[in-house]
Design a protein around this motif. Structure first.
Motif, mmCIF file in Angstrom:
data_model
loop_
_atom_site.group_PDB
_atom_site.id
_atom_site.type_symbol
_atom_site.label_atom_id
_atom_site.label_comp_id
_atom_site.label_asym_id
_atom_site.label_seq_id
_atom_site.Cartn_x
_atom_site.Cartn_y
_atom_site.Cartn_z
ATOM 1 N N LEU A 1 41.669 27.680 10.280
ATOM 2 C CA LEU A 1 42.425 26.550 9.747
ATOM 3 C C LEU A 1 43.714 26.350 10.534
ATOM 4 O O LEU A 1 44.052 25.224 10.909
ATOM 5 N N ALA A 2 44.421 27.427 10.813
ATOM 6 C CA ALA A 2 45.664 27.334 11.583
ATOM 7 C C ALA A 2 45.406 26.763 12.969
ATOM 8 O O ALA A 2 46.181 25.923 13.462
ATOM 9 N N GLU A 3 44.321 27.186 13.590
ATOM 10 C CA GLU A 3 43.972 26.696 14.924
ATOM 11 C C GLU A 3 43.743 25.183 14.902
ATOM 12 O O GLU A 3 44.273 24.451 15.747
ATOM 13 N N VAL A 4 42.985 24.709 13.939
ATOM 14 C CA VAL A 4 42.689 23.278 13.843
ATOM 15 C C VAL A 4 43.952 22.485 13.511
ATOM 16 O O VAL A 4 44.150 21.375 14.012
ATOM 17 N N MET A 5 44.833 23.071 12.700
ATOM 18 C CA MET A 5 46.083 22.390 12.342
ATOM 19 C C MET A 5 47.126 22.473 13.448
ATOM 20 O O MET A 5 48.093 21.718 13.444
ATOM 21 N N GLY A 6 46.963 23.429 14.366
ATOM 22 C CA GLY A 6 47.944 23.612 15.436
ATOM 23 C C GLY A 6 49.217 24.278 14.964
ATOM 24 O O GLY A 6 50.305 23.969 15.452
ATOM 25 N N ILE A 7 49.072 25.206 14.007
ATOM 26 C CA ILE A 7 50.232 25.931 13.473
ATOM 27 C C ILE A 7 49.944 27.428 13.495
ATOM 28 O O ILE A 7 48.829 27.852 13.769
ATOM 29 N N GLU A 8 50.947 28.216 13.185
ATOM 30 C CA GLU A 8 50.791 29.672 13.118
ATOM 31 C C GLU A 8 50.050 30.073 11.845
ATOM 32 O O GLU A 8 50.245 29.464 10.787
ATOM 33 N N ARG A 9 49.228 31.095 11.947
ATOM 34 C CA ARG A 9 48.456 31.559 10.800
ATOM 35 C C ARG A 9 49.347 32.028 9.665
ATOM 36 O O ARG A 9 48.993 31.909 8.490
ATOM 37 N N ASN A 10 50.534 32.560 9.968
ATOM 38 C CA ASN A 10 51.398 33.051 8.890
ATOM 39 C C ASN A 10 51.811 31.945 7.925
ATOM 40 O O ASN A 10 52.080 32.201 6.759
ATOM 41 N N ASN A 11 51.824 30.698 8.379
ATOM 42 C CA ASN A 11 52.098 29.586 7.462
ATOM 43 C C ASN A 11 50.976 29.458 6.435
ATOM 44 O O ASN A 11 51.238 29.290 5.236
ATOM 45 N N ILE A 12 49.743 29.537 6.903
ATOM 46 C CA ILE A 12 48.594 29.469 6.002
ATOM 47 C C ILE A 12 48.660 30.623 5.009
ATOM 48 O O ILE A 12 48.465 30.441 3.804
ATOM 49 N N SER A 13 48.958 31.802 5.503
ATOM 50 C CA SER A 13 49.036 32.995 4.659
ATOM 51 C C SER A 13 50.070 32.830 3.549
ATOM 52 O O SER A 13 49.814 33.191 2.392
ATOM 53 N N ARG A 14 51.210 32.276 3.876
ATOM 54 C CA ARG A 14 52.260 32.067 2.864
ATOM 55 C C ARG A 14 51.799 31.102 1.774
ATOM 56 O O ARG A 14 52.117 31.276 0.603
ATOM 57 N N TRP A 15 51.052 30.084 2.171
ATOM 58 C CA TRP A 15 50.540 29.131 1.179
ATOM 59 C C TRP A 15 49.495 29.794 0.289
ATOM 60 O O TRP A 15 49.539 29.649 -0.925
ATOM 61 N N VAL A 16 48.572 30.520 0.918
ATOM 62 C CA VAL A 16 47.488 31.166 0.173
ATOM 63 C C VAL A 16 48.037 32.213 -0.793
ATOM 64 O O VAL A 16 47.544 32.350 -1.913
ATOM 65 N N ARG A 17 49.063 32.951 -0.366
ATOM 66 C CA ARG A 17 49.672 33.974 -1.235
ATOM 67 C C ARG A 17 50.681 33.370 -2.205
ATOM 68 O O ARG A 17 51.313 34.094 -2.978
#
Length: 76
Positions: free
Chosen positions: A22-38
């Motif tokens: 998801l981060a790759e497709v969005m062009g952002i760092e994975r840690n952003n996704i992780s913060r949202w999921v957590r």
């Protein structure tokens, strides 16, 4: 906090989409996704739209499910 994170976590798990993908497709760092999921952070409205668009690219079904879980409406 939490509705977007809960919807995102549920969608990623159900459709077996990694946070990295998801981060790759969005062009952002994975840690952003992780913060949202957590549920440490809520995504902005712009990011909710970007999440939906990215999920639709990965899996139309996943994008539609996220939108439904988060907004309570179906995408056509």
């Amino acid at each position: 906090m939490g509705k977007a994170g809960q919807a995102l976590r549920q969608t990623l798990e159900k459709h077996k989409i990694s946070q990295y993908r998801l981060a790759e497709v969005m062009g952002i760092e994975r840690n952003n996704i992780s913060r949202w999921v957590r549920e440490e952070r809520d995504p902005t409205a712009e990011n909710v739209l970007a999440i939906t668009r990215a999920l639709l690219k990965i899996s139309e079904e996943a994008g539609k499910e996220f939108a439904y879980l988060y907004m309570g409406t179906e995408l056509n």
